[in-house]
Design a protein around this motif. Structure first.
Motif, PDB file in Angstrom:
ATOM      1  N   SER A 319      24.253  68.493  70.914  1.00 14.05           N
ATOM      2  CA  SER A 319      23.483  67.657  70.353  1.00 14.05           C
ATOM      3  C   SER A 319      22.120  67.235  71.222  1.00 14.05           C
ATOM      4  CB  SER A 319      24.192  66.275  69.961  1.00 14.05           C
ATOM      5  OG  SER A 319      24.661  65.665  71.066  1.00 14.05           O
ATOM      6  N   ALA A 320      21.262  66.822  70.590  1.00 13.94           N
ATOM      7  CA  ALA A 320      20.146  66.462  71.357  1.00 13.94           C
ATOM      8  C   ALA A 320      19.233  65.251  70.650  1.00 13.94           C
ATOM      9  CB  ALA A 320      19.072  67.615  71.403  1.00 13.94           C
ATOM     10  N   HIS A 321      18.942  64.397  71.461  1.00 11.94           N
ATOM     11  CA  HIS A 321      18.060  63.308  70.839  1.00 11.94           C
ATOM     12  C   HIS A 321      16.505  63.954  71.048  1.00 11.94           C
ATOM     13  CE1 HIS A 321      20.985  59.960  71.941  1.00 11.94           C
ATOM     14  NE2 HIS A 321      21.821  61.133  71.256  1.00 11.94           N
ATOM     15  N   VAL A 322      16.026  63.902  70.160  1.00 12.89           N
ATOM     16  CA  VAL A 322      14.265  64.150  70.089  1.00 12.89           C
ATOM     17  C   VAL A 322      13.463  63.173  69.384  1.00 12.89           C
ATOM     18  CG1 VAL A 322      15.067  66.583  70.071  1.00 12.89           C
ATOM     19  CG2 VAL A 322      14.589  65.322  67.922  1.00 12.89           C
ATOM     20  N   GLU A 323      12.253  63.210  70.025  1.00 12.45           N
ATOM     21  CA  GLU A 323      11.246  62.309  69.315  1.00 12.45           C
ATOM     22  C   GLU A 323      10.022  63.127  68.873  1.00 12.45           C
ATOM     23  OE1 GLU A 323       8.058  59.128  71.290  1.00 12.45           O
ATOM     24  OE2 GLU A 323       9.224  60.079  72.667  1.00 12.45           O
ATOM     25  N   VAL A 324       9.634  62.711  67.636  1.00 15.54           N
ATOM     26  CA  VAL A 324       8.555  63.240  67.073  1.00 15.54           C
ATOM     27  C   VAL A 324       7.294  62.801  67.602  1.00 15.54           C
ATOM     28  CG1 VAL A 324       7.387  63.523  64.852  1.00 15.54           C
ATOM     29  CG2 VAL A 324       9.914  63.053  64.880  1.00 15.54           C
ATOM     30  N   GLN A 325       6.606  63.741  68.119  1.00 12.39           N
ATOM     31  CA  GLN A 325       5.452  63.183  69.050  1.00 12.39           C
ATOM     32  C   GLN A 325       4.220  63.559  68.106  1.00 12.39           C
ATOM     33  OE1 GLN A 325       5.901  65.785  72.559  1.00 12.39           O
ATOM     34  NE2 GLN A 325       5.946  63.698  73.757  1.00 12.39           N
ATOM     35  N   HIS A 326       4.030  64.588  67.345  1.00 14.64           N
ATOM     36  CA  HIS A 326       2.819  64.620  66.452  1.00 14.64           C
ATOM     37  C   HIS A 326       3.290  65.469  64.957  1.00 14.64           C
ATOM     38  CE1 HIS A 326       2.647  68.977  67.234  1.00 14.64           C
ATOM     39  NE2 HIS A 326       2.786  68.692  68.434  1.00 14.64           N
ATOM     40  N   ALA A 327       2.315  65.454  63.992  1.00 13.88           N
ATOM     41  CA  ALA A 327       2.636  65.879  62.820  1.00 13.88           C
ATOM     42  C   ALA A 327       2.574  67.498  62.827  1.00 13.88           C
ATOM     43  CB  ALA A 327       1.578  65.277  61.730  1.00 13.88           C
ATOM     44  N   PHE A 328       3.595  67.832  61.880  1.00 15.08           N
ATOM     45  CA  PHE A 328       3.371  69.471  61.969  1.00 15.08           C
ATOM     46  C   PHE A 328       4.125  69.867  60.620  1.00 15.08           C
ATOM     47  CE2 PHE A 328       7.451  68.006  64.252  1.00 15.08           C
ATOM     48  CZ  PHE A 328       8.502  68.879  63.104  1.00 15.08           C
ATOM     49  N   ALA A 329       3.839  71.083  60.237  1.00 11.67           N
ATOM     50  CA  ALA A 329       4.031  71.690  58.588  1.00 11.67           C
ATOM     51  C   ALA A 329       5.452  72.089  58.979  1.00 11.67           C
ATOM     52  CB  ALA A 329       3.245  72.773  58.490  1.00 11.67           C
ATOM     53  N   ALA A 330       6.138  72.259  57.878  1.00 13.49           N
ATOM     54  CA  ALA A 330       7.663  72.619  58.001  1.00 13.49           C
ATOM     55  C   ALA A 330       7.974  73.993  58.886  1.00 13.49           C
ATOM     56  CB  ALA A 330       7.923  72.868  56.489  1.00 13.49           C
ATOM     57  N   GLN A 331       8.879  73.657  59.787  1.00 15.07           N
ATOM     58  CA  GLN A 331       9.479  74.896  60.613  1.00 15.07           C
ATOM     59  C   GLN A 331      11.035  74.591  60.559  1.00 15.07           C
ATOM     60  OE1 GLN A 331       6.985  75.543  64.055  1.00 15.07           O
ATOM     61  NE2 GLN A 331       5.419  73.828  63.453  1.00 15.07           N
ATOM     62  N   ASN A 332      11.496  75.635  61.347  1.00 15.35           N
ATOM     63  CA  ASN A 332      12.946  75.553  61.542  1.00 15.35           C
ATOM     64  C   ASN A 332      13.300  75.040  62.775  1.00 15.35           C
ATOM     65  OD1 ASN A 332      13.624  76.530  59.203  1.00 15.35           O
ATOM     66  ND2 ASN A 332      13.427  78.720  59.836  1.00 15.35           N
ATOM     67  N   ILE A 333      14.445  74.106  62.725  1.00 14.29           N
ATOM     68  CA  ILE A 333      15.237  74.086  64.060  1.00 14.29           C
ATOM     69  C   ILE A 333      16.232  75.181  64.047  1.00 14.29           C
ATOM     70  CG2 ILE A 333      16.804  72.534  65.376  1.00 14.29           C
ATOM     71  CD1 ILE A 333      15.324  69.988  63.888  1.00 14.29           C
ATOM     72  N   THR A 334      16.589  75.948  64.955  1.00 16.24           N
ATOM     73  CA  THR A 334      17.566  76.837  65.037  1.00 16.24           C
ATOM     74  C   THR A 334      18.943  76.646  66.072  1.00 16.24           C
ATOM     75  OG1 THR A 334      15.672  78.401  64.746  1.00 16.24           O
ATOM     76  CG2 THR A 334      17.808  79.358  65.459  1.00 16.24           C
ATOM     77  N   CYS A 335      19.872  77.019  65.506  1.00 12.66           N
ATOM     78  CA  CYS A 335      21.009  76.930  66.339  1.00 12.66           C
ATOM     79  C   CYS A 335      21.640  78.400  66.351  1.00 12.66           C
ATOM     80  CB  CYS A 335      22.136  75.887  65.852  1.00 12.66           C
ATOM     81  SG  CYS A 335      23.614  75.731  66.626  1.00 12.66           S
ATOM     82  N   GLU A 336      21.699  78.671  67.764  1.00 12.30           N
ATOM     83  CA  GLU A 336      22.192  79.956  67.886  1.00 12.30           C
ATOM     84  C   GLU A 336      23.154  80.072  69.032  1.00 12.30           C
ATOM     85  OE1 GLU A 336      20.338  84.462  69.445  1.00 12.30           O
ATOM     86  OE2 GLU A 336      19.023  82.320  69.620  1.00 12.30           O
ATOM     87  N   VAL A 337      24.378  80.873  68.575  1.00 10.68           N
ATOM     88  CA  VAL A 337      25.514  81.005  69.551  1.00 10.68           C
ATOM     89  C   VAL A 337      25.158  82.389  70.318  1.00 10.68           C
ATOM     90  CG1 VAL A 337      27.853  81.656  69.888  1.00 10.68           C
ATOM     91  CG2 VAL A 337      26.955  80.123  67.660  1.00 10.68           C
TER      92      VAL A 337
END
Length: 397
Positions: A319-337
């Protein structure tokens, strides 16, 4: 005059009478056949303690070199002693020397076994199964005691001290891709032909009670991994409001992942975030000790890796705690083994994605309030009207 004095000095310093005569050689060796004589193939005992007493009664304790020898500092009569209760001494423990060489024979305990491939997966060694040659067995944290198995898979560790010992069987994951067979060291009643742990390749600590004794049956079994594979679970995000993600939001991103099969394996996975999300903190699996895993944050990537093997039926979470720093268009968060010891490449099941976008921190772009806000507003207006009506009635009264 100076030249004459220099010539006299050179003659004095170069004469044989100016040097003390060299002392006798003392040797401590491993007398593996216990015959009291050093035979071919019997190595010296490095760093062995030897007690000395010279003619004047001066006593000292010295240690042998890597080849088991020590040269007495000068000629003369010496009393030389060597004895250790954790070994068997096969020669007299004290020797008077008047220039002659001194030898002490010592015998340690032996631990022997066989290394084999458990092809039928029954945890027992059988005649038809392959023996593994050239496999290293060693004493944990003791580089002086190690050996390799012979052509028939057998080995013997020599020269072991009495007392507690623990053995290590070499990890063959990167040698031939095999793994230690299952051994439950915490349960002595569990029947397995191997005495080496499935996770670490180590034995339990065992006590050699009799110096110079021979212990057999410390076999080490290996198996071919089967059904190995990797998969990543669904990515989930906590704290997403009804109207989406906005600049300044703090999100908790989680991903489950696993490496499956019939043998324990290391696990590693990476969460990759789009630009606009800053990783504030990252965590490995809460069910594992912090010391058992490594968590690395590298820009937009968080990688979690176990330092040792984990059982195949256990699932890990990162898990990760992330902060939204600026606006952005739809993109993917990726989880890879990531590839592991027994899964060198991973397939499509080892990657999952979550599409996300972030807007500025102002009001919702549509300008319309959600239904629950409208309902609350209407209710507040109704209460306000009711208060006014009651107030006016009281004034008229």
């Amino acid at each position: 005059m100076r030249a004459l004095l220099l010539a006299v000095l050179i003659v004095i310093t170069c004469t044989p009478f100016a040097h003390a005569e060299e002392g006798a050689l003392v040797t401590v060796f491993w007398d593996r056949n216990t015959n009291g004589v050093r035979d071919e193939g019997e190595p010296g005992y490095r760093n062995a303690e030897v007690a000395l007493r010279d003619e004047s009664g001066q006593e000292s304790v010295v240690r042998t070199a890597a080849d088991g020898t020590y040269r007495l500092p000068r000629a003369g009569r010496w009393t030389v002693s060597h004895e250790e209760t954790k070994f068997v001494t096969t020669t007299p423990t004290t020797v008077e020397s008047d220039g002659g060489a001194v030898e002490f024979g010592v015998r340690g305990a032996e631990v022997c076994g066989t290394v084999w491939l458990d092809s039928d997966f029954d945890l027992q060694i059988s005649e038809r199964e392959i023996r593994i040659a050239g496999h290293r067995i060693s004493v944990v944290d003791d580089p002086d005691h190690s050996t390799t198995s012979a052509a028939d898979g057998t080995y013997c560790l020599h020269d072991l001290p009495a007392g507690p010992n623990r053995l290590q069987s070499e990890d063959r994951a990167r040698v031939d891709g095999t793994a230690w067979i299952f051994t439950k060291l915490t349960d002595e009643s569990f029947e397995s032909g191997s005495k080496f742990d499935v996770m670490t390749g180590q034995t339990r600590i065992f006590d050699i009670k009799v110096p110079g004794s021979v212990i057999t049956g410390y076999d080490s079994g290996f198996q071919e991994p089967r059904g190995m594979g990797a998969n990543a679970g669904v990515i989930t995000i906590d704290k997403i409001d009804y109207d989406g993600v906005r600049v300044g939001d703090l999100l908790i991103v989680r991903c489950d992942y696993a490496v499956g099969g019939n043998v324990p394996d290391i696990r590693a996975a990476t969460l990759t975030f789009p630009d606009g999300l800053k990783v504030v903190r990252a965590f490995g699996d809460h069910d594992l000790d912090k010391e058992a895993q490594e968590v690395v944050v590298d820009g937009q990537k968080v990688t979690v890796r176990t330092k040792g093997r984990v059982h195949a039926d256990e699932q890990s979470e990162m898990s990760a705690h992330v902060e939204v720093q600026h606006a952005f268009a739809a993109q993917n968060i990726t989880c890879e083994v990531l590839p592991s010891l027994y899964v060198p490449t991973v397939g499509h099941m080892a990657t999952t994605t979550f599409e996300i976008g972030a807007a500025d921190s102002g009001p919702a772009p549509s300008g319309t309030a959600p239904a629950w806000r409208m309902a609350v507003a209407v209710a507040l207006v109704g209460v306000a009207v009711l208060v006014v009506v009651v107030w006016r009635r009281r004034r008229r009264a």
